[in-house]
Design a protein around this motif. Structure first.
Motif, mmCIF file in Angstrom:
data_model
loop_
_atom_site.group_PDB
_atom_site.id
_atom_site.type_symbol
_atom_site.label_atom_id
_atom_site.label_comp_id
_atom_site.label_asym_id
_atom_site.label_seq_id
_atom_site.Cartn_x
_atom_site.Cartn_y
_atom_site.Cartn_z
ATOM 1 N N HIS A 117 24.888 -20.339 -32.589
ATOM 2 C CA HIS A 117 24.003 -19.351 -33.207
ATOM 3 C C HIS A 117 22.749 -19.038 -32.397
ATOM 4 O O HIS A 117 21.875 -18.309 -32.880
ATOM 5 C CB HIS A 117 23.602 -19.816 -34.610
ATOM 6 N N MET A 118 22.649 -19.521 -31.177
ATOM 7 C CA MET A 118 21.436 -19.309 -30.390
ATOM 8 C C MET A 118 21.146 -17.837 -30.150
ATOM 9 O O MET A 118 19.992 -17.409 -30.215
ATOM 10 C CB MET A 118 21.520 -20.071 -29.063
ATOM 11 N N ASP A 119 22.172 -17.035 -29.896
ATOM 12 C CA ASP A 119 21.944 -15.598 -29.675
ATOM 13 C C ASP A 119 21.339 -14.945 -30.915
ATOM 14 O O ASP A 119 20.427 -14.116 -30.809
ATOM 15 C CB ASP A 119 23.250 -14.887 -29.296
ATOM 16 N N GLU A 120 21.825 -15.325 -32.092
ATOM 17 C CA GLU A 120 21.288 -14.766 -33.337
ATOM 18 C C GLU A 120 19.841 -15.201 -33.566
ATOM 19 O O GLU A 120 19.009 -14.409 -34.003
ATOM 20 C CB GLU A 120 22.149 -15.197 -34.525
ATOM 21 N N VAL A 121 19.549 -16.465 -33.266
ATOM 22 C CA VAL A 121 18.183 -16.966 -33.416
ATOM 23 C C VAL A 121 17.251 -16.255 -32.433
ATOM 24 O O VAL A 121 16.144 -15.845 -32.792
ATOM 25 C CB VAL A 121 18.134 -18.499 -33.231
ATOM 26 N N ALA A 122 17.710 -16.080 -31.200
ATOM 27 C CA ALA A 122 16.893 -15.381 -30.198
ATOM 28 C C ALA A 122 16.617 -13.945 -30.635
ATOM 29 O O ALA A 122 15.490 -13.449 -30.493
ATOM 30 C CB ALA A 122 17.588 -15.407 -28.842
ATOM 31 N N ALA A 123 17.635 -13.272 -31.196
ATOM 32 C CA ALA A 123 17.447 -11.896 -31.680
ATOM 33 C C ALA A 123 16.459 -11.864 -32.844
ATOM 34 O O ALA A 123 15.601 -10.972 -32.924
ATOM 35 C CB ALA A 123 18.787 -11.299 -32.094
ATOM 36 N N ALA A 124 16.562 -12.829 -33.744
ATOM 37 C CA ALA A 124 15.638 -12.897 -34.879
ATOM 38 C C ALA A 124 14.204 -13.133 -34.391
ATOM 39 O O ALA A 124 13.264 -12.508 -34.896
ATOM 40 C CB ALA A 124 16.062 -14.009 -35.837
ATOM 41 N N ARG A 125 14.040 -13.992 -33.400
ATOM 42 C CA ARG A 125 12.710 -14.247 -32.849
ATOM 43 C C ARG A 125 12.133 -12.993 -32.212
ATOM 44 O O ARG A 125 10.951 -12.667 -32.401
ATOM 45 C CB ARG A 125 12.780 -15.356 -31.792
ATOM 46 N N THR A 126 12.967 -12.285 -31.456
ATOM 47 C CA THR A 126 12.511 -11.055 -30.818
ATOM 48 C C THR A 126 12.097 -10.032 -31.872
ATOM 49 O O THR A 126 11.048 -9.393 -31.751
ATOM 50 C CB THR A 126 13.620 -10.477 -29.913
ATOM 51 N N GLY A 127 12.905 -9.890 -32.909
ATOM 52 C CA GLY A 127 12.576 -8.966 -33.993
ATOM 53 C C GLY A 127 11.301 -9.355 -34.708
ATOM 54 O O GLY A 127 10.449 -8.507 -35.002
ATOM 55 N N TYR A 128 11.137 -10.602 -34.979
ATOM 56 C CA TYR A 128 9.943 -11.091 -35.661
ATOM 57 C C TYR A 128 8.711 -10.865 -34.804
ATOM 58 O O TYR A 128 7.689 -10.366 -35.278
ATOM 59 C CB TYR A 128 10.085 -12.577 -35.985
ATOM 60 N N ASP A 129 8.800 -11.253 -33.520
ATOM 61 C CA ASP A 129 7.657 -11.101 -32.624
ATOM 62 C C ASP A 129 7.282 -9.634 -32.445
ATOM 63 O O ASP A 129 6.102 -9.288 -32.381
ATOM 64 C CB ASP A 129 7.951 -11.734 -31.258
ATOM 65 N N GLY A 130 8.294 -8.742 -32.403
ATOM 66 C CA GLY A 130 8.006 -7.315 -32.276
ATOM 67 C C GLY A 130 7.358 -6.745 -33.519
ATOM 68 O O GLY A 130 6.437 -5.923 -33.440
ATOM 69 N N ALA A 131 7.799 -7.193 -34.686
ATOM 70 C CA ALA A 131 7.268 -6.689 -35.943
ATOM 71 C C ALA A 131 5.868 -7.220 -36.224
ATOM 72 O O ALA A 131 5.030 -6.530 -36.783
ATOM 73 C CB ALA A 131 8.190 -7.043 -37.099
ATOM 74 N N SER A 132 5.635 -8.468 -35.828
ATOM 75 C CA SER A 132 4.335 -9.063 -36.136
ATOM 76 C C SER A 132 3.327 -8.884 -35.011
ATOM 77 O O SER A 132 2.161 -9.186 -35.172
ATOM 78 C CB SER A 132 4.501 -10.560 -36.436
ATOM 79 N N GLY A 133 3.817 -8.425 -33.853
ATOM 80 C CA GLY A 133 2.914 -8.207 -32.727
ATOM 81 C C GLY A 133 2.447 -9.488 -32.076
ATOM 82 O O GLY A 133 1.451 -9.499 -31.369
ATOM 83 N N SER A 134 3.159 -10.562 -32.331
ATOM 84 C CA SER A 134 2.768 -11.832 -31.720
ATOM 85 C C SER A 134 3.961 -12.443 -30.999
ATOM 86 O O SER A 134 5.105 -12.120 -31.279
ATOM 87 C CB SER A 134 2.244 -12.815 -32.782
ATOM 88 N N ALA A 135 3.662 -13.326 -30.095
ATOM 89 C CA ALA A 135 4.708 -14.044 -29.353
ATOM 90 C C ALA A 135 4.821 -15.455 -29.891
ATOM 91 O O ALA A 135 4.018 -15.896 -30.696
ATOM 92 C CB ALA A 135 4.373 -14.041 -27.873
ATOM 93 N N ALA A 136 5.802 -16.166 -29.382
ATOM 94 C CA ALA A 136 6.023 -17.556 -29.787
ATOM 95 C C ALA A 136 4.801 -18.397 -29.462
ATOM 96 O O ALA A 136 4.086 -18.117 -28.505
ATOM 97 C CB ALA A 136 7.254 -18.121 -29.100
ATOM 98 N N PRO A 137 4.569 -19.466 -30.243
ATOM 99 C CA PRO A 137 3.398 -20.326 -29.991
ATOM 100 C C PRO A 137 3.515 -21.057 -28.679
ATOM 101 O O PRO A 137 4.499 -21.310 -28.143
ATOM 102 C CB PRO A 137 3.407 -21.320 -31.157
#
Length: 137
Positions: A117-137
């Protein structure tokens, strides 16, 4: 001595090891087995006993201090055994105990799930970071 009903004894026993309770000792165990180094060490030992230097080479990025601490804590918890062979130099082998082996099916499933499921998690992270305007900690 206070007499308790069977129902009270069952309730007390169930509460004794309830990880949702702050004082429950299972919290410490969950904390230990959810540590990335613990997971990697146990997985590395699943194939059989290994020397410290073999584990150090196999687990990229682990420091000597962290590997030593992890092995000691796993030995203390009864998940890993340490066998010293007197020779020059001294040989020390680490292996899973029978108790440690019981964790391996669970860890194998978690590892497999993460890889699948790593590809799905990576896509979710990208979507979240794009929507929230922030990057991973």
């Amino acid at each position: 001595m206070t007499t308790r009903t069977a129902s009270e004894r069952r309730a007390e026993a169930a509460q004794r090891y309830d990880a949702y309770l702050a004082a429950c000792p299972t919290r410490q165990l969950l904390d230990r087995i959810s540590d990335k180094w613990v997971t990697l060490v146990l997985s590395a030992l699943a194939g059989g006993p290994q020397r410290y230097s073999d584990l150090s080479r196999r687990i990229a990025g682990v420091s000597q201090k962290m590997l030593t601490q992890t092995l000691r804590s796993l030995e203390r918890d009864g998940l890993v055994s340490r066998a010293v062979t007197p020779s020059v130099p001294v040989r020390v082998d680490y292996a899973l105990t029978p108790l440690g082996s019981t964790l391996m099916p669970l860890l194998a499933h978690i590892k497999e799930w993460a890889e699948h499921h790593m590809d799905e998690v990576a896509a979710a992270r990208t979507g979240y970071d794009g929507a929230s305007g922030s990057a991973a900690p």
